[in-house]
Design an enzyme around this catalytic site. Structure first.
Site: not given
Ligand code: CP
Ligand code: NVA
Length: 311
Positions: A104, A131, A134, A224, A265, A293
């Site tokens: 990430r 993502h 997701q 989101d 999400c 997930r």
């Molecule tokens: N939806 C998602 O990726 O959640 P997290 O940031 O908790 O991993």
């Molecule tokens: N758009 C959000 C998604 C988190 C799962 C972020 O990047 O923070």
């Protein structure tokens, strides 16, 4: 060369559907009490986090474990990466130990560099641009709830440049979804880029400014956060642009089609992009998305680490 999952652009429609079918099979097995399989026996997976995570971190680590492998979770600060060691050196080192690297990251380019230098599959656990894990869980959830993916009308309300939306759009275009998005003009998506990423466009992308127009008659209403991780310094200007018009409220949801579902999400900021009575309503499937997930992560691990023969 190893196959990677940085963006669903590199997966065909058939492969995406295959991953969803596989995930449904893993879910079925788990519901029957069969949690442990042995496909990853003897394998280890590095999971690198530059940002916080609950769902991705837990579901992916449990997926590796239940498949017989061992996940190793590293925060950026725990690695020399946090002290400036180049991504390419980190990738070449970790791929000598581990069977896959999942990460990430703040910058999608970091994943591209990792993939270019890694001898094992690199998996995107979220970047500023995409993502994909997701989106796989989301289309699995849509199939479960609505019985189909092709022809579904999905209305995303909020930031059209958002990572989660971008992956939903790329996969949706491949899968024949009518992807609608309502955002302030400044946060409108780059349609050309998304269509180019999708490559095979069976669905369509409709861009709106008015959330009511986008949601009218939709099967799925998705939102989101307005301020993603890494955008904290833009919080003031973003909230000013999105609020109150782009919040998903009960009355906005009522514009959607009969039996429409609400998706997010997570994590959600109640009172910003969505009201509490929407996320807690019977239309909300957010925890099914979160559960899926786990199953879709297993499908991706199986596809990349077991079924794909490296050339
Ligand atoms: N939806 C998602 O990726 O959640 P997290 O940031 O908790 O991993
Ligand atoms: N758009 C959000 C998604 C988190 C799962 C972020 O990047 O923070």
């Amino acid at each position: 060369m190893a196959r990677h999952l940085l963006c669903l652009s590199s997966f065909s429609r058939e492969e995406i559907l295959e991953l969803i079918e596989l995930a449904i099979e893993y879910k079925r097995l788990r519901k029957r009490g069969i949690r442990f399989t042995r496909e990853l026996e003897g394998k280890t997976v590095a999971m690198i986090f530059e940002k916080p995570s609950t769902r991705t971190r837990a579901s992916f680590a449990v997926a590796v474990y239940e498949m017989g492998g061992q996940p190793f979770v590293y925060s950026r600060e725990e690695l020399q990466l946090g002290r400036g060691e180049p991504v390419k050196d980190t990738a070449r080192t970790l791929s000598r130990y581990h069977d896959a690297i999942a990460a990430r990251v703040f910058r999608h380019e970091s994943l591209e560099e990792m993939a270019a230098f890694s001898s094992v599959p690199v998996i995107n656990l979220l970047s500023d641009k995409a993502h994909p894990l997701q989106a796989l869980a989301d289309y699995m959830t849509i199939l479960e709830k609505l019985g189909r993916i092709e022809g579904v009308k999905l209305a995303f309300v909020g930031d059209g440049t958002d990572n989660v939306f971008r992956s939903l759009a790329v996969a949706g275009l491949k899968l024949g979804v009518e992807v609608r998005v309502a955002s302030p003009p400044r946060y409108a998506p780059d349609r050309g880029e998304l269509e180019r990423l999708a490559g095979e466009v069976r669905g369509c992308l409709k861009v709106f400014e008015d959330p009511v127009e986008a949601v009218r008659g939709a099967d799925v209403v998705y939102t989101d956060v307005f301020v993603s991780m890494g955008q904290e310094s833009e919080r003031g200007e973003r909230l000013k642009a999105f609020l109150p018009r782009y919040r998903v409220t009960k009355s906005l949801l009522e514009e959607a089609g009969k039996g429409a579902i609400f998706m997010h999400c997570l994590p959600a900021r109640r009172g910003e992009e969505v009201d509490d009575d929407v996320i807690e309503s019977g239309a909300s499937v957010v925890f099914d998305q979160a559960e899926n997930r786990l199953h879709t992560s297993k499908a991706v691990l199986r596809f990349l680490l077991v079924d794909t023969v490296c050339s």
